[in-house]
Design an enzyme around this catalytic site. Structure first.
Site, PDB file in Angstrom:
ATOM      1  N   ALA A  99      26.850  12.124 -80.718  1.00 46.48           N
ATOM      2  CA  ALA A  99      26.564  11.151 -79.654  1.00 46.48           C
ATOM      3  C   ALA A  99      27.401  11.345 -78.386  1.00 46.48           C
ATOM      4  O   ALA A  99      27.309  10.543 -77.462  1.00 46.48           O
ATOM      5  CB  ALA A  99      26.682   9.705 -80.143  1.00 46.48           C
ATOM      6  N   ALA A 100      28.218  12.394 -78.309  1.00 47.14           N
ATOM      7  CA  ALA A 100      29.006  12.638 -77.091  1.00 47.14           C
ATOM      8  C   ALA A 100      28.074  12.840 -75.895  1.00 47.14           C
ATOM      9  O   ALA A 100      28.316  12.314 -74.808  1.00 47.14           O
ATOM     10  CB  ALA A 100      29.910  13.852 -77.259  1.00 47.14           C
ATOM     11  N   GLY A 101      26.997  13.593 -76.115  1.00 47.14           N
ATOM     12  CA  GLY A 101      26.021  13.823 -75.056  1.00 47.14           C
ATOM     13  C   GLY A 101      25.365  12.525 -74.604  1.00 47.14           C
ATOM     14  O   GLY A 101      25.099  12.336 -73.417  1.00 47.14           O
ATOM     15  N   ASP A 102      25.103  11.616 -75.553  1.00 47.53           N
ATOM     16  CA  ASP A 102      24.489  10.323 -75.210  1.00 47.53           C
ATOM     17  C   ASP A 102      25.459   9.465 -74.397  1.00 47.53           C
ATOM     18  O   ASP A 102      25.071   8.838 -73.405  1.00 47.53           O
ATOM     19  CB  ASP A 102      24.073   9.571 -76.483  1.00 47.53           C
ATOM     20  CG  ASP A 102      22.919  10.256 -77.214  1.00 47.53           C
ATOM     21  OD1 ASP A 102      22.153  10.989 -76.559  1.00 47.53           O
ATOM     22  OD2 ASP A 102      22.793  10.068 -78.434  1.00 47.53           O
TER      23      ASP A 102
HETATM   24  P1  ADP Z   1      25.803  17.796 -76.497  1.00 50.21           P
HETATM   25  O1  ADP Z   1      26.258  17.046 -77.708  1.00 50.21           O
HETATM   26  O2  ADP Z   1      24.612  17.173 -75.836  1.00 50.21           O
HETATM   27  O3  ADP Z   1      25.672  19.275 -76.704  1.00 50.21           O
HETATM   28  P2  ADP Z   1      28.400  18.234 -75.340  1.00 50.21           P
HETATM   29  O4  ADP Z   1      28.887  18.663 -76.676  1.00 50.21           O
HETATM   30  O5  ADP Z   1      28.430  19.246 -74.239  1.00 50.21           O
HETATM   31  O6  ADP Z   1      26.958  17.574 -75.423  1.00 50.21           O
HETATM   32  O7  ADP Z   1      29.272  16.968 -74.913  1.00 50.21           O
HETATM   33  C1  ADP Z   1      28.945  16.156 -73.833  1.00 50.21           C
HETATM   34  C2  ADP Z   1      30.188  15.828 -73.042  1.00 50.21           C
HETATM   35  O8  ADP Z   1      31.149  15.158 -73.873  1.00 50.21           O
HETATM   36  C3  ADP Z   1      30.906  17.064 -72.500  1.00 50.21           C
HETATM   37  O9  ADP Z   1      30.355  17.437 -71.249  1.00 50.21           O
HETATM   38  C4  ADP Z   1      32.339  16.552 -72.383  1.00 50.21           C
HETATM   39  O10 ADP Z   1      32.511  15.820 -71.180  1.00 50.21           O
HETATM   40  C5  ADP Z   1      32.456  15.576 -73.564  1.00 50.21           C
HETATM   41  N1  ADP Z   1      33.042  16.279 -74.730  1.00 50.21           N
HETATM   42  C6  ADP Z   1      32.375  16.904 -75.738  1.00 50.21           C
HETATM   43  N2  ADP Z   1      33.228  17.463 -76.622  1.00 50.21           N
HETATM   44  C7  ADP Z   1      34.472  17.202 -76.161  1.00 50.21           C
HETATM   45  C8  ADP Z   1      35.820  17.485 -76.607  1.00 50.21           C
HETATM   46  N3  ADP Z   1      36.037  18.193 -77.725  1.00 50.21           N
HETATM   47  N4  ADP Z   1      36.854  17.033 -75.871  1.00 50.21           N
HETATM   48  C9  ADP Z   1      36.660  16.328 -74.735  1.00 50.21           C
HETATM   49  N5  ADP Z   1      35.444  16.025 -74.261  1.00 50.21           N
HETATM   50  C10 ADP Z   1      34.359  16.427 -74.952  1.00 50.21           C
END
Ligand code: ADP
Length: 297
Positions: free
Chosen positions: A242-245
């Site tokens: 859910a980081a992307g969300d």
């Molecule tokens: P998705 O899950 O859609 O592939 P990401 O993995 O690129 O998306 O994560 C979305 C955003 O969350 C990233 O652009 C970043 O800002 C943040 N993020 C993801 N993983 C990390 C991490 N390990 N540490 C810090 N920020 C993170």
């Protein structure tokens, strides 16, 4: 300041998560450790995330006439999401059956159910979109509905953000109505049909692009303008679900507030980082205070 109206047109699923020592093989039954049920689907997740990030989130989509639909509606409401225009379609709600093992490896089956019945936008839905500050869409509902929603937004002067997940090729009539495309590297490859994500190729399709780079942060670029990488906030990553969300919803809220996109991307990075610090999906979506705290640290 008035909370910006973020209209999310997308999917809602009930996530049914079983946890076991290991994933069952085909035909095998494994006794599990635990089970949890929580609202999911990128649309519902991003609506909840936008509400927590301080937006007035309105969710457009379809839930089923089953008990999952009742629960989904209640959970969205509890998170402060406006569900007054949410459809109830006769039949099953969208469900994701998720199995997770102790090494966090998973297998997922998604049955879209009511999500696939979210077609032919009504006049009421078009008015809600036209009345928003930002329309936010993903790709877990019929693609024609996404295109119609973006068209209604364009006609009504509402800015559009397309988070092109899960990865698929995009029809040109849809791309013509997208103001800002948010993609990760895999999605960028699929859209451009090229192995190396090429920003110029993406900017030939839409005027603004945010490329998310996981632990490396994100990159913002605009046609004939800025192209900058914004580093991630350093946090201990516990669970990237859910980081992307969280990122996309925070970006929509900040843009809806009229903040410069470069600053909005930085704030969205803080939201993504705040999300990966916590275990879980929708329950890990950060509040505005949590985002601000990391942003100003
Ligand atoms: P998705 O899950 O859609 O592939 P990401 O993995 O690129 O998306 O994560 C979305 C955003 O969350 C990233 O652009 C970043 O800002 C943040 N993020 C993801 N993983 C990390 C991490 N390990 N540490 C810090 N920020 C993170």
């Amino acid at each position: 300041m008035m909370a910006p109206r973020i209209v999310v047109a997308g999917s809602a699923n009930m996530d049914l998560v079983g946890i076991a020592e290991r994933l069952p093989l085909p035909g095998e039954t494994v006794l599990g450790d635990d089970f949890v049920m929580m609202p999911g689907g990128k649309g519902a997740n991003q609506a909840i995330a936008a509400s927590r990030a301080g937006g007035h989130a309105v969710f457009l989509g379809a839930i089923g006439s089953d008990s999952f639909g009742v629960t989904l509606n209640a959970r969205l409401n509890a998170a402060g999401v406006d569900t007054g225009h949410l459809r109830t379609a006769y039949g099953a709600s969208g469900v994701a059956v998720i199995m997770v093992d102790r090494a966090a490896e998973n297998s997922i089956l998604v049955a879209p159910g009511a999500n696939s019945m979210f077609t032919d936008l009504t006049g009421d839905e078009e008015r809600v979109i036209a009345g928003g500050d930002v329309l936010l869409c993903q790709l877990e509902i019929p693609i024609d509905t996404v295109a119609a929603a973006c068209k209604a937004a364009r006609a009504g002067g509402t800015r559009t953000i397309l988070n092109a997940a899960p990865a698929r090729e995009l029809p040109s009539d849809l791309l013509a109505d997208v103001d800002l495309l948010v993609v990760n590297e895999v999605e960028a490859q699929t859209i451009t049909g090229s192995e190396r994500p090429d920003m110029a190729a993406l900017l030939a399709l839409v005027p603004r692009v945010v490329l998310t780079l996981g632990g490396a942060g994100s990159r913002y670029a605009e046609r004939d303008g800025r192209d900058e990488t914004v580093p991630a906030f350093p946090v201990e990553a516990t669970d990237t679900t859910a980081a992307g969300d969280a990122f996309t919803a925070a970006l929509a809220v900040a843009w809806g507030e009229g903040r410069d996109l470069m600053e909005a991307v930085r704030w969205a990075n803080a939201a993504g980082a705040a999300c990966v610090r916590k275990l879980g999906a929708s329950n890990a979506l950060p509040t505005r205070d949590e985002i601000d705290e990391l942003y100003t640290s």
